[in-house]
Enzyme design. Sequence first.
Site, PDB file in Angstrom:
ATOM      1  N   ASP A   9      41.836  20.678  37.523  1.00 28.72           N
ATOM      2  CA  ASP A   9      41.741  22.078  37.142  1.00 28.72           C
ATOM      3  C   ASP A   9      41.486  22.091  35.620  1.00 28.72           C
ATOM      4  OD1 ASP A   9      42.237  24.930  37.118  1.00 28.72           O
ATOM      5  OD2 ASP A   9      44.237  24.458  36.348  1.00 28.72           O
ATOM      6  N   ASP A  11      41.965  25.281  33.118  1.00 23.55           N
ATOM      7  CA  ASP A  11      42.961  26.063  32.376  1.00 23.55           C
ATOM      8  C   ASP A  11      44.369  25.644  32.790  1.00 23.55           C
ATOM      9  OD1 ASP A  11      44.412  28.028  31.053  1.00 23.55           O
ATOM     10  OD2 ASP A  11      44.092  29.504  32.631  1.00 23.55           O
TER      11      ASP A  11
HETATM   12  P1  B16 Z   1      36.633  33.380  33.713  1.00 22.48           P
HETATM   13  P2  B16 Z   1      41.101  27.565  36.151  1.00 22.48           P
HETATM   14  C1  B16 Z   1      40.876  30.205  35.749  1.00 22.48           C
HETATM   15  O1  B16 Z   1      40.677  28.895  35.314  1.00 22.48           O
HETATM   16  C2  B16 Z   1      42.002  30.855  34.968  1.00 22.48           C
HETATM   17  O2  B16 Z   1      43.232  30.189  35.256  1.00 22.48           O
HETATM   18  C3  B16 Z   1      42.126  32.309  35.365  1.00 22.48           C
HETATM   19  O3  B16 Z   1      43.150  32.929  34.619  1.00 22.48           O
HETATM   20  C4  B16 Z   1      40.778  33.005  35.118  1.00 22.48           C
HETATM   21  O4  B16 Z   1      40.831  34.370  35.537  1.00 22.48           O
HETATM   22  C5  B16 Z   1      39.693  32.274  35.892  1.00 22.48           C
HETATM   23  O5  B16 Z   1      39.656  30.910  35.486  1.00 22.48           O
HETATM   24  C6  B16 Z   1      38.323  32.882  35.692  1.00 22.48           C
HETATM   25  O6  B16 Z   1      37.936  32.698  34.348  1.00 22.48           O
HETATM   26  O7  B16 Z   1      36.931  34.833  33.506  1.00 22.48           O
HETATM   27  O8  B16 Z   1      36.425  32.605  32.440  1.00 22.48           O
HETATM   28  O9  B16 Z   1      35.506  33.182  34.687  1.00 22.48           O
HETATM   29  O10 B16 Z   1      42.608  27.538  36.148  1.00 22.48           O
HETATM   30  O11 B16 Z   1      40.511  27.662  37.548  1.00 22.48           O
HETATM   31  O12 B16 Z   1      40.497  26.459  35.337  1.00 22.48           O
HETATM   32 MG    MG Z   2      44.827  26.325  35.943  1.00 17.36          MG
END
Ligand code: B16
Ligand code: MG
Length: 227
Positions: A9, A11
Amino acid sequence: MKPDAVIFDLDGVITDTAHLHFIAWRQVASEIGITIDESFNQQLKGISRMDSLERILVYGGKRTQFSAAEKAALAARKNACYVEALRTLTPHAVLPGITSLLAALRQEGVATGLASVSLNAPTILRALKLASQFDFCADAARLTHSKPDPEIFLAACSGLGVAPECCIGIEDAQAGIDAINACKMTAVGIGAGLQGAQLRLDDTAQLTWSRLHAFWNQQRRAATRCQ
Ligand code: B16
Ligand code: MG
């Protein structure tokens, strides 16, 4: 015995952008009269942008008050705030242990993949100078379902040409652990309060190849399917 691949993953595992997501959502939510806090933000980890907006609207009791076009504008506004904040990101923001784990996996011949639902993942990897460290990054733009659906992890396995049951997935969000388990990968959870992770570590500093390798061998000693 080694896993065929380790799929990360982004984030919360590679870098911690959750706080930047929170600040951007808090700004947009406040503009429509909804107050969110860090505790509510935990529910948005691993959840796509539009699904996050839906959760915020439900939380604020405004689920039916916005048209599809208005929701798209709110999501775009949040993304603009978030992308602006990403300009501060440098390789210093890579979480402890990650750079050495990626190097060790390459040395061991274990493939590496990225399974982030963030449409900003390519920008983030470039800012962290990690783009060349992954053998395959699943494309969030092609997804039809956000985590906890296994789609993103299955896409990463498919891109790497490996079977999910021969891979480890690493996640910091419950939605991500559920996605890993749904496709029969082996789940490693980072942080507290995660249900269903076969190995749970407090932080990424504990995420070493020797730890993962010992864990994999312990899990697979009796199995004959993988190597
Ligand atoms: P974006 P991951 C996710 O990342 C985040 O944890 C989540 O909070 C966010 O809404 C999502 O990506 C979409 O991100 O707006 O930049 O497309 O944990 O899957 O790496
Ligand atoms: Mg994450």
